[in-house]
Scaffold this active site. Structure first.
Site, PDB file in Angstrom:
ATOM      1  N   LYS A 188       0.862  -1.190   0.000  1.00  0.00           N
ATOM      2  CA  LYS A 188       0.000   0.000   0.000  1.00  0.00           C
ATOM      3  C   LYS A 188       0.892   1.232   0.000  1.00  0.00           C
ATOM      4  O   LYS A 188       1.848   1.311   0.779  1.00  0.00           O
ATOM      5  CB  LYS A 188      -0.888  -0.027   1.246  1.00  0.00           C
ATOM      6  N   ASP A 323     -13.071   1.686   3.450  1.00  0.00           N
ATOM      7  CA  ASP A 323     -12.225   2.377   4.428  1.00  0.00           C
ATOM      8  C   ASP A 323     -12.736   2.149   5.847  1.00  0.00           C
ATOM      9  O   ASP A 323     -12.522   2.985   6.734  1.00  0.00           O
ATOM     10  CB  ASP A 323     -12.123   3.887   4.142  1.00  0.00           C
TER      11      ASP A 323
END
Ligand SMILES: [Zn+2]
Length: 414
Positions: A188, A323
């Protein structure tokens, strides 16, 4: 050998086709061995039968962007809470995730390989996961929580959580290797600024094109590990796509060129439409959201909607991601109706949460649809998601959840 038969429901298999009435799914251990009308099921003695009671039978749902290690508890709580409490909290968050019907997730940062191992060993219950360990960030970027008071609230490193701040080609190279060594399944990277960080803005470009290319190349050397990029401003998004990033997370300020590039490269968009909405809601209810985050969320929420709408209309591949952690865990399925607000049909939202999400994770061959040979993840809903998608937001309507052939939630009266 264990056979589990799920019957008496309407099958929505994740491929987007017509639902199958009076459907059934037959599982053998951790494998789907038959799907279709109940009358076509092979004649085997099932050791367990689940009557869906006229409900809807779907594949295990997938959220491609969560943070299982935190929620928005506020600054004081972060400073005061003993370090190891976060792991116990994560058990609770994972339970909520399963209760929402989500059997697979991709963790977008702050979860170490120990938590994943504990789930795999059956010590605690949680979704199947791909982890990124810690998200690469530049100094002063999204992910760097150095406060202008001088306190550094960046999620501090510990033995299984390498620090992720890096600047310049050599350092990004090293950090990718450190994350892979620490057990990252996916890398990420914060390609732009963001909402929840103190000293940057969503539109700020962060890593350079050269740095992003190094990150993608180094990850790809390890049996094709993919890179997901937090990317909100147009320039940072385009740098990421050109560098070969696999998925763009958030995509708040996509312009036409960015959308074209994404289509050309086959890049996934993970919209997380719920994130800014949830930031604003929580700011109403508590003091847990810092003022800089509230201002940035307010500024971006409409642009985000328009951006994802344009991407959807242009045909960009969209995988569901929320998220979660920015919003409370277990509320993930609110994202589905937000996806419909930008024009997706309920069926398209479901496909984005099953088939396309599995493909985004590189697991399209074993997850995401109810098909023979795939892993035995199944969800039964009480209500018809095609008719009322919002009903799924109430986890009481998620009746039964099967992960890896085992029932991990069951609200039926049996
Ligand atoms: Zn995130």
């Amino acid at each position: 050998m264990n056979h589990l038969l799920i019957k008496n429901g309407t099958i929505i298999d994740g491929n987007g086709g017509e639902p199958i009435k009076n459907g059934a799914v037959l599982l053998k251990d951790n494998e789907i061995i038959a799907v279709g009308p109940e009358s076509t099921m092979p004649d085997v003695e099932a050791s367990e039968v689940i009557d869906a009671d006229g409900g809807y039978i779907l594949p295990g749902l997938i959220d491609t962007h969560v943070h299982l290690m935190f929620e928005q508890d506020g600054l004081a709580s972060r400073l005061e809470t003993p370090f190891s409490v976060q792991f116990y909290k994560a058990i609770h968050y994972m339970r909520k995730t399963l209760d929402a019907g989500i059997t697979t997730i991709r963790d977008a940062g702050a979860l170490d390989v120990g938590v994943k191992t504990a789930v795999e060993q059956g010590l605690i219950e949680g979704p199947r996961m791909q982890i990124s360990v810690n998200a690469l960030t530049i100094t002063g970027g999204h992910g760097d929580n150095w406060m202008r008071s001088g306190f550094d609230l960046t999620r501090n490193s510990y033995p299984s959580m390498p620090d992720a701040t890096c600047d310049g080609p050599d350092e990004v190279h090293l950090k990718v290797r450190e994350m892979l060594r620490a057990g990252a399944d996916v890398i990420k990277v914060h390609a732009t600024g963001g909402v929840m960080s103190p000293t940057d803005h969503p539109e700020f470009t962060q890593f350079s094109q050269e740095e992003l290319e190094i990150i993608v190349r180094e990850a790809a050397y390890r049996r094709g590990v993919k890179v997901m990029a937090h990317a909100q401003g147009a320039e940072g998004i385009k740098n990421a796509v050109r560098a070969g990033i696999h998925s763009i997370e958030h995509g708040i300020y996509l312009d036409d060129e960015a959308i074209e590039l994404m289509i050309e490269h086959g890049t996934y968009l993970v919209p997380t439409l719920l994130a800014p909405v949830a930031v604003l809601e929580q700011a109403e209810e508590s003091d847990n959201i810092p003022i800089y985050a509230v201002e940035k969320a307010r500024e971006s929420v409409d642009a985000h909607h328009e951006s994802v709408k344009k991407a959807y209309e242009a045909g960009v591949k969209i995988a569901m991601g929320t998220d979660a952690g920015v919003m409370p865990h277990g509320t993930n399925l609110r994202e589905l109706s937000l996806m419909c607000d930008v024009g997706m049909t309920p069926m398209e939202s479901i496909v984005a949460t099953t088939k396309v999400a599995a493909e985004c994770l590189g697991w399209g061959d074993r997850l995401g649809t109810l098909e023979e040979g795939k892993l035995a993840d199944v969800v039964i809903t009480k209500t018809d998601p095609l008719n009322d998608l919002r009903a799924l937001e109430d986890t009481d309507n998620i009746m039964t959840v099967v992960k890896d052939g085992k029932v991990v939630k069951d609200l039926r009266n049996v």
